[in-house]
Motif scaffolding. Structure first.
Motif, mmCIF file in Angstrom:
data_model
loop_
_atom_site.group_PDB
_atom_site.id
_atom_site.type_symbol
_atom_site.label_atom_id
_atom_site.label_comp_id
_atom_site.label_asym_id
_atom_site.label_seq_id
_atom_site.Cartn_x
_atom_site.Cartn_y
_atom_site.Cartn_z
ATOM 1 N N ALA A 348 29.345 34.400 40.008
ATOM 2 C CA ALA A 348 29.336 35.830 40.338
ATOM 3 C C ALA A 348 30.730 36.286 40.743
ATOM 4 O O ALA A 348 31.193 37.361 40.345
ATOM 5 C CB ALA A 348 28.335 36.118 41.445
ATOM 6 N N PHE A 349 31.407 35.468 41.525
ATOM 7 C CA PHE A 349 32.765 35.798 41.934
ATOM 8 C C PHE A 349 33.690 35.916 40.731
ATOM 9 O O PHE A 349 34.482 36.869 40.627
ATOM 10 C CB PHE A 349 33.297 34.742 42.906
ATOM 11 C CG PHE A 349 34.698 35.013 43.380
ATOM 12 C CD1 PHE A 349 34.917 35.747 44.537
ATOM 13 C CD2 PHE A 349 35.801 34.568 42.664
ATOM 14 C CE1 PHE A 349 36.211 36.019 44.974
ATOM 15 C CE2 PHE A 349 37.098 34.838 43.090
ATOM 16 C CZ PHE A 349 37.295 35.567 44.243
ATOM 17 N N LEU A 350 33.629 34.957 39.817
ATOM 18 C CA LEU A 350 34.512 34.997 38.654
ATOM 19 C C LEU A 350 34.188 36.172 37.740
ATOM 20 O O LEU A 350 35.099 36.796 37.175
ATOM 21 C CB LEU A 350 34.422 33.675 37.876
ATOM 22 C CG LEU A 350 35.006 32.445 38.565
ATOM 23 C CD1 LEU A 350 34.973 31.248 37.621
ATOM 24 C CD2 LEU A 350 36.434 32.689 39.046
ATOM 25 N N LEU A 351 32.921 36.486 37.578
ATOM 26 C CA LEU A 351 32.541 37.646 36.764
ATOM 27 C C LEU A 351 33.172 38.924 37.317
ATOM 28 O O LEU A 351 33.727 39.737 36.562
ATOM 29 C CB LEU A 351 31.022 37.790 36.726
ATOM 30 C CG LEU A 351 30.249 36.815 35.835
ATOM 31 C CD1 LEU A 351 28.768 36.805 36.212
ATOM 32 C CD2 LEU A 351 30.411 37.179 34.362
ATOM 33 N N LEU A 352 33.110 39.099 38.620
ATOM 34 C CA LEU A 352 33.629 40.317 39.232
ATOM 35 C C LEU A 352 35.156 40.340 39.246
ATOM 36 O O LEU A 352 35.781 41.391 39.044
ATOM 37 C CB LEU A 352 33.084 40.460 40.646
ATOM 38 C CG LEU A 352 31.567 40.663 40.727
ATOM 39 C CD1 LEU A 352 31.088 40.595 42.166
ATOM 40 C CD2 LEU A 352 31.163 41.994 40.089
ATOM 41 N N THR A 353 35.758 39.185 39.481
ATOM 42 C CA THR A 353 37.222 39.117 39.461
ATOM 43 C C THR A 353 37.756 39.420 38.069
ATOM 44 O O THR A 353 38.720 40.182 37.905
ATOM 45 C CB THR A 353 37.685 37.725 39.916
ATOM 46 O OG1 THR A 353 37.244 37.496 41.258
ATOM 47 C CG2 THR A 353 39.203 37.600 39.868
ATOM 48 N N TYR A 354 37.119 38.850 37.068
ATOM 49 C CA TYR A 354 37.553 39.101 35.693
ATOM 50 C C TYR A 354 37.302 40.551 35.303
ATOM 51 O O TYR A 354 38.104 41.164 34.592
ATOM 52 C CB TYR A 354 36.830 38.148 34.741
ATOM 53 C CG TYR A 354 37.526 37.977 33.404
ATOM 54 C CD1 TYR A 354 38.893 37.746 33.337
ATOM 55 C CD2 TYR A 354 36.815 38.025 32.203
ATOM 56 C CE1 TYR A 354 39.527 37.571 32.118
ATOM 57 C CE2 TYR A 354 37.441 37.859 30.982
ATOM 58 C CZ TYR A 354 38.803 37.626 30.945
ATOM 59 O OH TYR A 354 39.440 37.461 29.737
ATOM 60 N N ALA A 355 36.205 41.116 35.804
ATOM 61 C CA ALA A 355 35.948 42.538 35.554
ATOM 62 C C ALA A 355 37.078 43.389 36.123
ATOM 63 O O ALA A 355 37.509 44.376 35.510
ATOM 64 C CB ALA A 355 34.608 42.948 36.162
ATOM 65 N N ASN A 356 37.561 43.016 37.297
ATOM 66 C CA ASN A 356 38.699 43.721 37.891
ATOM 67 C C ASN A 356 39.935 43.630 37.001
ATOM 68 O O ASN A 356 40.611 44.634 36.736
ATOM 69 C CB ASN A 356 39.031 43.122 39.265
ATOM 70 C CG ASN A 356 38.279 43.788 40.394
ATOM 71 O OD1 ASN A 356 37.591 44.778 40.213
ATOM 72 N ND2 ASN A 356 38.396 43.227 41.585
ATOM 73 N N TYR A 357 40.244 42.418 36.545
ATOM 74 C CA TYR A 357 41.438 42.221 35.721
ATOM 75 C C TYR A 357 41.326 43.000 34.405
ATOM 76 O O TYR A 357 42.300 43.610 33.947
ATOM 77 C CB TYR A 357 41.640 40.731 35.422
ATOM 78 C CG TYR A 357 41.926 39.860 36.620
ATOM 79 C CD1 TYR A 357 42.226 40.408 37.874
ATOM 80 C CD2 TYR A 357 41.907 38.471 36.518
ATOM 81 C CE1 TYR A 357 42.493 39.594 38.969
ATOM 82 C CE2 TYR A 357 42.171 37.654 37.611
ATOM 83 C CZ TYR A 357 42.465 38.223 38.827
ATOM 84 O OH TYR A 357 42.728 37.410 39.910
ATOM 85 N N LEU A 358 40.146 42.944 33.797
ATOM 86 C CA LEU A 358 39.956 43.643 32.523
ATOM 87 C C LEU A 358 40.055 45.156 32.702
ATOM 88 O O LEU A 358 40.644 45.854 31.877
ATOM 89 C CB LEU A 358 38.595 43.278 31.922
ATOM 90 C CG LEU A 358 38.435 41.841 31.410
ATOM 91 C CD1 LEU A 358 36.982 41.582 31.014
ATOM 92 C CD2 LEU A 358 39.359 41.572 30.225
ATOM 93 N N THR A 359 39.467 45.658 33.782
ATOM 94 C CA THR A 359 39.502 47.096 34.030
ATOM 95 C C THR A 359 40.932 47.585 34.223
ATOM 96 O O THR A 359 41.338 48.619 33.684
ATOM 97 C CB THR A 359 38.659 47.453 35.266
ATOM 98 O OG1 THR A 359 37.307 47.071 35.026
ATOM 99 C CG2 THR A 359 38.716 48.938 35.555
ATOM 100 N N THR A 360 41.704 46.831 34.971
ATOM 101 C CA THR A 360 43.093 47.208 35.238
ATOM 102 C C THR A 360 43.901 47.294 33.949
ATOM 103 O O THR A 360 44.772 48.157 33.799
ATOM 104 C CB THR A 360 43.751 46.199 36.195
ATOM 105 O OG1 THR A 360 43.004 46.157 37.412
ATOM 106 C CG2 THR A 360 45.186 46.582 36.501
ATOM 107 N N SER A 361 43.604 46.408 33.008
ATOM 108 C CA SER A 361 44.366 46.363 31.755
ATOM 109 C C SER A 361 43.699 47.129 30.619
ATOM 110 O O SER A 361 44.243 47.208 29.523
ATOM 111 C CB SER A 361 44.556 44.907 31.318
ATOM 112 O OG SER A 361 43.297 44.311 31.017
ATOM 113 N N GLY A 362 42.492 47.667 30.882
ATOM 114 C CA GLY A 362 41.761 48.365 29.831
ATOM 115 C C GLY A 362 41.198 47.434 28.776
ATOM 116 O O GLY A 362 40.972 47.832 27.624
ATOM 117 N N GLY A 363 40.944 46.191 29.151
ATOM 118 C CA GLY A 363 40.483 45.197 28.187
ATOM 119 C C GLY A 363 38.998 44.928 28.258
ATOM 120 O O GLY A 363 38.279 45.474 29.106
ATOM 121 N N VAL A 364 38.529 44.063 27.366
ATOM 122 C CA VAL A 364 37.144 43.608 27.326
ATOM 123 C C VAL A 364 37.153 42.104 27.061
ATOM 124 O O VAL A 364 38.161 41.540 26.653
ATOM 125 C CB VAL A 364 36.325 44.315 26.221
ATOM 126 C CG1 VAL A 364 36.208 45.799 26.493
ATOM 127 C CG2 VAL A 364 36.943 44.061 24.845
#
Length: 494
Positions: A348-364
């Motif tokens: 759960a932690f990694l899912l949310l952390t990666y969601a943060n990184y992707l959102t910041t960069s506009g990625g998927v």
């Protein structure tokens, strides 16, 4: 018949809304998840101690080796201080603050205090290396084989407080590199609030990592009789070396660690996919940590880490091309019968952390021909967090003290025995088993403790003797602190 159908629909709506957690609920869970660590403290307890049933313990730790090893955390329901899970716990507490500290304004000081309790101890354990006095890292206090023959409060301990260490002659790159990671991550936490302490942590991290890399070997080979089977390094030490270097790269902004990763990554598992993140195996978390460099700073050398991070994420998402996880009928990620919730909180932690990184960069995240959005990752993580908090077939919270129903018979010595305040007389090693086998609820509520959790059919035994399901651990809670903080702030990327 129509009336019956109507009643069924109404009941379904009511049932589905019972666990519609609010930001206030998540804030409550956040506070409790951090408070739990006070119940795991060893050493002199400060006046600010809020779990009052605990008292000072382990005050002579390290004295047999003429070193101060007072403090730190007991890992789970016993009274041993295991270095590998304690360092991992500290790393994950620090990472929780780094990524989600802005989402825990009312708890940030308590979170920092929890990090510092771990990092203070790790500084003591690595003091000889940090001051260039000797190549010695202390990695454990307490003989687990003797400790597990007793059921006694930490305040009453009379089992051997043996001290175990790794050295240049008996290396432990896994535990040393994880210690370096913890010190480096903690240095980021205190960079703004206590710059001198932060610098001390970072300098120690650099020297401990150098020690880990220079004298390579697994601590399971050096200390197998006392670390196995409790915390054997089953994954080896390569993952910790890459993990430690990654944290030092982020904490120090020193190009030498980037060069180290580029030069050594191929031999340390940087090019391998891995789908399990725990105190033992750091590979998927390392890929996500390093993917930040590519996603936000366009470091081309880190592009492959984005691909490996996607592979890990896709392995968790049902229906994706790389899906390979197992889930219980109730929707809980399931990896093993012993302490399964540790894998749930880390994922759960990694899912949310990666969601943060992707959102910041506009990625998927790319799963074959499909794209998984940050919103998808957040939704999936939320299901796991909510399951832990009570949205599950048993309708029970697996966090002690949260909700209307939660485990009352957890496998934890201090919680299950009367406190020294209520029972000042010592309870001997063997006498404590009367409490272990009793049917009554634990007299001391270990608020915030997340237990091992249900089996692969969502069944849970609230049984003190079923340690696989009922024992809490610091490394279960640590990543949950960050995950629940995210939802406490409304589930919005910041």
């Amino acid at each position: 018949m129509v009336k019956f159908i109507f009643l069924v629909l109404i009941f379904s709506l009511i049932s589905s809304s019972i666990f519609a957690f609010t930001p206030q609920d998540y804030s409550n869970a956040l506070e409790k998840s951090i408070l739990f660590f006070q119940g795991q403290r060893s050493g002199h307890l400060p006046p600010s101690q809020r779990l009052k049933w605990r008292a000072d313990s382990g005050l002579s730790d390290g004295s047999s080796n003429n070193v101060d090893l007072v403090g730190g955390y007991y890992d789970a329901g016993d009274n041993v201080k295991f270095g590998l899970p304690m360092a991992f716990t500290t790393t994950m507490l620090a990472w929780s603050v780094i990524e989600f500290g802005n989402s825990m304004p009312n708890q940030i000081e308590n979170a920092r205090e929890a990090v510092r309790w771990g990092s203070d101890y790790l500084l003591k354990a690595s003091n000889a290396i940090a001051n260039a006095n000797a190549d010695i890292l202390y990695v454990q206090v307490g003989d687990p084989n003797q400790d597990h023959r007793c059921w006694e409060r930490p305040e009453d301990m009379d089992t051997p407080r043996n001290v175990y260490k790794v050295t240049n002659l008996n290396p432990g790159s896994d535990v040393a590199a994880e210690t370096a990671a913890a010190l480096a991550a903690a240095s980021i936490v205190f960079r703004d609030s206590d710059s001198s302490y932060s610098l001390r942590l970072l300098n120690a991290a650099k020297k401990v990592f150098e020690f880990a890399d220079k004298y390579r070997g697994s601590y399971s080979d050096s200390l197998g009789s006392v670390v196995c089977p409790f915390y054997c390094s089953y994954s080896g030490y390569h993952d910790e070396l890459l993990w430690g270097a990654s944290w030092l790269n982020r904490a120090s902004e020193n190009g030498s660690y980037l060069s180290y990763i580029e030069s050594n990554g191929h031999t340390l598992g940087a090019e391998e996919d891995d789908f399990s993140f725990s105190w033992d195996d750091k590979k998927p978390a390392t890929k996500i940590l390093l993917s930040k460099g590519f996603l936000e700073n366009n470091i081309q050398e880190f592009q492959m880490f984005k691909s490996h991070s996607d592979s890990y994420i896709c392995s968790l998402i049902p229906g994706s091309s790389n899906f390979q996880a197992q889930y219980t009928p109730g929707g809980l990620l399931y990896k093993g019968s012993e302490s399964n919730l540790q894998y749930v909180t880390t994922s759960a932690f990694l899912l949310l952390t990666y969601a943060n990184y992707l959102t910041t960069s506009g990625g998927v995240a790319t799963c074959g021909s499909n794209s998984i959005t940050p919103a998808d990752l957040i939704s999936h993580a939320k299901k796991q967090v909510d399951y832990i908090l009570g949205d599950n077939p048993e309708k029970t919270s697996y966090m002690v003290g949260f909700g209307q129903k939660y485990p009352l018979h957890i496998h934890h010595r201090g919680s299950s025995l009367p406190s020294v305040h209520d029972h000042p007389n010592r309870i001997a090693c063997g006498d404590g088993f009367n409490y272990l086998y009793a049917n009554s609820p634990n007299p001391n509520v270990l608020v915030g403790a997340i237990v091992g959790g249900p089996d692969n059919r969502d069944n849970f035994a609230d049984d003190r003797n079923n340690y696989q399901q009922s024992e809490p651990a610091t490394y279960i809670n640590a990543p949950f602190v960050g995950a629940v903080a995210f939802f406490a702030a409304g589930g919005i990327v910041r």
